[in-house]
Design an enzyme around this catalytic site. Structure first.
Site, PDB file in Angstrom:
ATOM      1  N   GLU A 125      52.034 -64.277  72.988  1.00  0.00           N
ATOM      2  CA  GLU A 125      51.929 -64.560  71.557  1.00  0.00           C
ATOM      3  C   GLU A 125      50.610 -65.287  71.263  1.00  0.00           C
ATOM      4  OE1 GLU A 125      55.752 -66.082  70.195  1.00  0.00           O
ATOM      5  OE2 GLU A 125      56.682 -64.165  70.617  1.00  0.00           O
TER       6      GLU A 125
HETATM    7  C1  HEC Z   1      52.708 -62.456  68.726  1.00  0.00           C
HETATM    8  C2  HEC Z   1      53.800 -62.451  67.785  1.00  0.00           C
HETATM    9  C3  HEC Z   1      54.390 -63.732  67.312  1.00  0.00           C
HETATM   10  C4  HEC Z   1      53.777 -64.905  66.935  1.00  0.00           C
HETATM   11  C5  HEC Z   1      52.300 -65.214  66.945  1.00  0.00           C
HETATM   12  C6  HEC Z   1      54.805 -65.779  66.496  1.00  0.00           C
HETATM   13  N1  HEC Z   1      56.014 -65.167  66.591  1.00  0.00           N
HETATM   14 FE1  HEC Z   1      57.767 -65.906  65.936  1.00  0.00          FE
HETATM   15  N2  HEC Z   1      58.724 -64.391  66.856  1.00  0.00           N
HETATM   16  C7  HEC Z   1      58.127 -63.312  67.470  1.00  0.00           C
HETATM   17  C8  HEC Z   1      59.130 -62.570  68.205  1.00  0.00           C
HETATM   18  C9  HEC Z   1      58.886 -61.307  69.015  1.00  0.00           C
HETATM   19  C10 HEC Z   1      60.336 -63.236  68.014  1.00  0.00           C
HETATM   20  C11 HEC Z   1      61.667 -62.876  68.633  1.00  0.00           C
HETATM   21  C12 HEC Z   1      61.630 -63.323  70.077  1.00  0.00           C
HETATM   22  C13 HEC Z   1      62.955 -63.325  70.733  1.00  0.00           C
HETATM   23  O1  HEC Z   1      63.961 -63.301  70.044  1.00  0.00           O
HETATM   24  O2  HEC Z   1      62.972 -63.363  71.952  1.00  0.00           O
HETATM   25  C14 HEC Z   1      60.051 -64.376  67.145  1.00  0.00           C
HETATM   26  C15 HEC Z   1      61.018 -65.259  66.646  1.00  0.00           C
HETATM   27  C16 HEC Z   1      60.765 -66.235  65.697  1.00  0.00           C
HETATM   28  C17 HEC Z   1      61.762 -66.957  64.933  1.00  0.00           C
HETATM   29  C18 HEC Z   1      63.277 -66.766  65.026  1.00  0.00           C
HETATM   30  C19 HEC Z   1      63.776 -65.963  63.855  1.00  0.00           C
HETATM   31  C20 HEC Z   1      65.187 -65.491  64.083  1.00  0.00           C
HETATM   32  O3  HEC Z   1      65.734 -64.892  63.152  1.00  0.00           O
HETATM   33  O4  HEC Z   1      65.733 -65.687  65.158  1.00  0.00           O
HETATM   34  C21 HEC Z   1      61.098 -67.834  64.116  1.00  0.00           C
HETATM   35  C22 HEC Z   1      61.707 -68.809  63.129  1.00  0.00           C
HETATM   36  C23 HEC Z   1      59.692 -67.663  64.384  1.00  0.00           C
HETATM   37  N3  HEC Z   1      59.516 -66.669  65.326  1.00  0.00           N
HETATM   38  C24 HEC Z   1      58.680 -68.423  63.822  1.00  0.00           C
HETATM   39  C25 HEC Z   1      57.369 -68.437  64.340  1.00  0.00           C
HETATM   40  C26 HEC Z   1      56.424 -69.497  64.151  1.00  0.00           C
HETATM   41  C27 HEC Z   1      56.659 -70.757  63.353  1.00  0.00           C
HETATM   42  C28 HEC Z   1      55.293 -69.140  64.810  1.00  0.00           C
HETATM   43  C29 HEC Z   1      54.013 -69.886  64.977  1.00  0.00           C
HETATM   44  C30 HEC Z   1      54.081 -71.234  65.466  1.00  0.00           C
HETATM   45  C31 HEC Z   1      55.543 -67.832  65.386  1.00  0.00           C
HETATM   46  N4  HEC Z   1      56.823 -67.462  65.122  1.00  0.00           N
HETATM   47  C32 HEC Z   1      54.585 -67.087  66.054  1.00  0.00           C
HETATM   48  C33 HEC Z   1      56.792 -62.996  67.396  1.00  0.00           C
HETATM   49  C34 HEC Z   1      55.797 -63.924  67.108  1.00  0.00           C
END
Ligand code: HEC
Ligand code: HEC
Ligand code: HEC
Ligand code: HEC
Ligand code: CA
Ligand code: CA
Lengths: 341, 341
Positions: free
Chosen positions: A126
């Site tokens: 990420e």
């Molecule tokens: C490169 C892509 C990427 C980036 C950058 C990223 N995310 Fe995510 N995010 C994901 C993915 C893929 C998941 C699901 C992962 C899993 O469930 O294993 C996720 C899950 C989440 C969730 C959970 C939502 C749910 O319904 O369960 C939240 C809230 C979230 N991210 C917020 C953030 C925040 C705040 C940041 C920055 C600090 C961030 N993400 C940066 C890809 C990203």
């Protein structure tokens, strides 16, 4: 009889015993934990951090890269793509209304938005920062952040990973999309849904979708199944399972290592689901109509025809809410210098 | 005597003959070409396109990825990073005030913002689309864009690459940062600059910087050198040249293939230059003070001491203007489906 089949049967019994649909509108506010009250200044700081690519190793990836708040709060990609074009095995869920999730991530491995926010910055695929200390060190070199963290959190060393996560979580708690046609309908405006959408709503309830997708965000956060992780596929052996490779990721099992949690998943929200294609934890299904057919088959052992599917999809489209208007922030500068990317 | 040395000498003579500094404030509006008048609806559409990562092959890179309008209009990286983490040899210049450039790109290879905007979407190391036709085909699958292009451009097939470029260029023409301390100073507010900044302003003029960095955007768009490409390094053989590898990219020569254009470059704007580290076409210099010393040496054959450098940097910091507040747009959706990324 294999355990997975046994499980599926007990689940079907559970689904059939589900109480009649209890339609609830979206609350206008998300509850905040005691130690992180939502304030305007904190939200403003959190918005900046959420949009700031300097939280990534290459300076190119922000939270918003995968959770675009100008769109559905996701990236519309099968699996998310981080720095250097790296991909993992999971699709980015929406951050819109994530404040109403009982747990965070598809497998529920984070308990709160605060916990969650510390994950992606250091995840290799990420944002790829070496450590949370590296992130903090970087933020401390941005004078505008120093001042803003101080104003929001006080103390002599206001920039910490915990405070960063608190600010981001506070911002996320404002990402709520009320006043969808569905909300207006359940609040009494009977013309808010088309007749097709009303039909779809009824079919969504009758088919048993509400057993899991209940409550104001349709993620099972109220009613009998609140916070439960659900087997997916619940009825094993469908063609879909093989075609879309749903079972290779063991889901919640990765967190608990308990056999009974194999292939169980958090029930995701269906709010704004029309905007968040592709679907499922691995993003394998491109179209919403196919996703609905998959659910009927894998969760309820039922084959939906095209007409029923279209009606349910029309209903799901009524879950697209109003997105609060947001001002673009100015990201604080490092005057006359930059980081070594 | 080698031609480059000859050129350098004639350039020095030119610099010495430069007229006294003619300080000009930034215009509040950028002129638009006759065939692309700036309208509010076109700007709104252009802003969406500028921010939309679906203009890239992977759905992850927008114009804003490299030209962040929430910051200095650049990416603060040495060289820009496109899809799959690919990099080229050049640093991303700011889009703020790019409307006032006589030509676009470091080497001036695009005549207008309209021409420029068709480049990055198909550049392999930027947004990586197979062709402009592919971009157009994608945009045509987004109903909200279809409607907005129609409203703005009319016609039965409003979505074309040219119209896309027109909308983006119209948006860019609104990216103007007036009312910097410098602007207020030259308009008569003598307290708008600190005494150090006023000293720096004088030194900037006396040293000869204004020979090239003249006019309202300090990019030589008025006065004797308007639109000229300048040798860089103009005085060859400095340690900086070797250290920072300035000469390996032949600049404007790549466009014209004329020997005399080897290592010549468009004079870049100095507006908001404190926000756009690192510096120069290859982004090799991380700090603004070092960049100023480099310029003095390579363009004027002069060694600036620390005090003079600090004064000039203080002056350059006064060129940071006011950024117009912008609403975050909603990017139009492809309901219930997405692209194959
Ligand atoms: C490169 C892509 C990427 C980036 C950058 C990223 N995310 Fe995510 N995010 C994901 C993915 C893929 C998941 C699901 C992962 C899993 O469930 O294993 C996720 C899950 C989440 C969730 C959970 C939502 C749910 O319904 O369960 C939240 C809230 C979230 N991210 C917020 C953030 C925040 C705040 C940041 C920055 C600090 C961030 N993400 C940066 C890809 C990203
Ligand atoms: C037994 C529980 C259960 C039932 C019943 C159920 N779902 Fe689901 N639903 C889930 C789970 C768990 C997921 C997440 C699966 C995954 O991706 O790993 C999900 C995912 C979805 C998704 C994809 C969401 C996204 O963002 O990717 C849609 C759409 C959906 N369900 C609609 C329905 C519909 C329509 C029905 C009824 C026909 C239904 N569901 C019945 C548990 C259930
Ligand atoms: C992956 C990074 C990247 C992306 C994406 C990108 N650019 Fe650029 N942009 C650059 C670089 C690097 C240059 C300088 C290239 C050169 O001079 O050879 C540049 C130059 C420019 C310039 C010329 C500015 C000047 O002062 O000469 C403008 C205007 C511009 N880009 C606008 C855009 C627009 C509009 C888009 C989207 C359609 C876009 N860019 C997408 C990296 C990028
Ligand atoms: C003879 C022409 C000329 C003179 C004189 C000149 N410059 Fe420049 N300046 C340029 C050119 C051309 C570039 C772009 C070089 C490159 O990156 O390829 C440039 C780049 C710069 C940059 C980097 C801009 C950026 O965004 O990367 C700064 C800062 C700068 N000049 C300041 C000065 C100062 C201060 C002086 C006087 C001490 C000065 N210049 C004198 C032509 C000149
Ligand atoms: Ca999705
Ligand atoms: Ca720069």
């Amino acid at each position: 009889m294999k355990p997975s089949r046994l499980f599926a049967l007990s689940l079907l019994a559970f689904v059939q015993s589900a109480v009649a649909a209890d339609w609830q509108p979206l609350p206008g506010k998300a509850p905040a934990p005691k130690d992180n009250p939502t304030t305007a200044a904190k939200v403003a700081l959190g918005q900046k951090l959420f949009l700031d690519p300097r939280l990534s190793a290459t300076g190119t990836v922000s939270c918003n890269s995968c959770h675009n708040v100008m769109a559905g709060g996701d990236d519309n990609r099968p699996v998310a793509m981080g720095i250097h074009g790296k991909t993992g095995g999971r699709s980015a869920p929406t951050v819109w209304n994530s404040a109403f999730n009982a747990t965070q991530f598809w497998d529920g491995r984070a308990a709160t938005l605060e916990d969650q926010a510390k994950g992606p910055v250091v995840a290799d695929v990420e944002m790829g920062m070496g450590s949370l200390d590296d992130v903090v060190a970087r933020l401390r070199q941005i004078p505008g952040y120093e001042a803003e963290f101080k104003k929001v959190f006080g103390g002599s060393q206001p920039i910490t990973a915990d405070n960063m996560a608190k600010a981001i979580a506070a911002y996320e708690r404002t990402l709520i999309t009320p006043d969808s046609p569905y909300d207006r309908y359940v609040k009494g405006d009977k013309k808010a849904l088309s007749t097709q959408q009303q039909r779809g709503m009824q079919k969504f309830a009758d088919a048993g979708c509400v057993a899991c997708h209940s409550g104001p965000t349709f993620n099972g956060q109220s009613g009998a199944s609140a916070g439960a992780f659900m087997k997916f596929p619940a009825v094993p052996g469908s063609d879909y399972e093989a075609k879309y490779g749903f079972s290779s990721d063991l889901g919640h099992y990765n967190v608990t290592k308990r056999d009974e949690d194999k292939n169980t998943w958090k029930v995701p929200t269906l709010r704004n689901v029309a905007l968040t294609a592709p679907y499922f934890h691995n993003g394998a299904v491109v179209n919403l109509d196919e996703a609905v057919k998959v659910m009927a088959k894998t969760q309820l052992g039922m084959t939906l025809d095209d007409a029923d599917t279209k009606d349910i999809v029309a209903f799901l489209e009524s879950l697209t809410g109003k997105f609060p208007s947001q001002q673009m922030p100015r990201l604080p500068a490092t005057e006359g210098k930059t980081f070594t990317y």
